[in-house]
Design an enzyme around this catalytic site. Sequence first.
Site, mmCIF file in Angstrom:
data_model
loop_
_atom_site.group_PDB
_atom_site.id
_atom_site.type_symbol
_atom_site.label_atom_id
_atom_site.label_comp_id
_atom_site.label_asym_id
_atom_site.label_seq_id
_atom_site.Cartn_x
_atom_site.Cartn_y
_atom_site.Cartn_z
ATOM 1 N N PRO A 116 0.860 -1.189 0.000
ATOM 2 C CA PRO A 116 0.000 0.000 0.000
ATOM 3 C C PRO A 116 0.896 1.238 0.000
ATOM 4 O O PRO A 116 1.686 1.430 0.917
ATOM 5 C CB PRO A 116 -0.777 -0.132 1.317
ATOM 6 C CG PRO A 116 0.097 -0.975 2.201
ATOM 7 C CD PRO A 116 0.862 -1.891 1.297
ATOM 8 N N CYS A 150 3.781 3.664 8.912
ATOM 9 C CA CYS A 150 4.086 4.828 8.083
ATOM 10 C C CYS A 150 4.985 5.805 8.843
ATOM 11 O O CYS A 150 4.642 6.235 9.946
ATOM 12 C CB CYS A 150 2.811 5.540 7.641
ATOM 13 S SG CYS A 150 3.149 7.004 6.622
ATOM 14 N N ASP A 178 13.507 -3.446 0.751
ATOM 15 C CA ASP A 178 14.675 -3.653 -0.120
ATOM 16 C C ASP A 178 14.526 -4.794 -1.119
ATOM 17 O O ASP A 178 15.530 -5.386 -1.532
ATOM 18 C CB ASP A 178 15.943 -3.882 0.710
ATOM 19 C CG ASP A 178 16.379 -2.643 1.477
ATOM 20 O OD1 ASP A 178 15.869 -1.546 1.160
ATOM 21 O OD2 ASP A 178 17.207 -2.763 2.391
#
Length: 319
Positions: A15, A99, A201
């Site tokens: 997302p 977040c 990553d």
Amino acid sequence: MKKYFDIKNKLFLAPLAGISDRAFRLICKQFGADVTVTEMVSAKGLYYKDKKTASLLSFGENEKPIGIQLFGSEPDIIEYAVKTVTELSPQFIDINMGCPVPKIVGNKEGAFLMTQPNKVFEIVKKASAATPLPVSIKIRAGFDETAKNAVEIAKIAEAAGASFITVHGRTKTQMYSGQANLQIIEQVKTHVKIPVIGNGDIFSFQAALKMKEETGCDALMIARGAFGNPFIFEEIKSGFSGQTYIPPSDKQRIETAILHLKKIIRFKGEKTAITESRKHMAWYLKGMKNSAEVKNKIFTANTLEELENILNQYIKNLS
């Protein structure tokens, strides 16, 4: 009884606020993403009937399986939002607790929740009880280097009723710098019984393989690795199945960029799409020969015709 949603060995598109809209989700599905998730949706925005917030919930049957990601910090409001989005029949509902953006953290949402274990329990408990759908959370390694508490938060979420969990191997203060800590993800996997998705990553099959082997995670989530490169899902699937992967030519990349642009126009109209597509176009062109000049032209184009002409001319110059 929760609806069962099998995440084993799936490739998830993360997302991504301002990025993983319907157009991007469909492009990534086309190239092999198994599961997509909406952009972050404000629980408070849904509670107060904000139209812009509600527009982020739009998805089609061809995007399934799909999850809806909510963010917020008030258990009762998240409970309301969970009940609201359950009616849209996604496959699962995710609560953002990772977040790192200052605006979100400053509102005591996102990664800030990792400093509030009791609230994490309350949020997950209420969210899980409010829907028959699986509820998951997305977290980071911790808030900062002194508080890498992903294992603690994961165990709390599991006890509160979470069906699975996604772990990004960086702390909030790291943002996207440095390297993702795979050991943290492995520790979470060791300490909970619910499935764990590894995130951070994954820019190639080799990185995906490393994540899987070193963490034992059940599934993988790709974020920045898909920017201008939806082909990464094909690459990873080819690698795991032992097939030789042939990367797209520059011409194929640009043709995909044009297809992506047209999908944005379909959902948002030409004017909005031209502006929003610029970052995507720049990502598709990254690393290509003499692409700097083309990027400059893209950022001044105002119509689909102009953009197509710029990109098609570039294709001709490449051949």
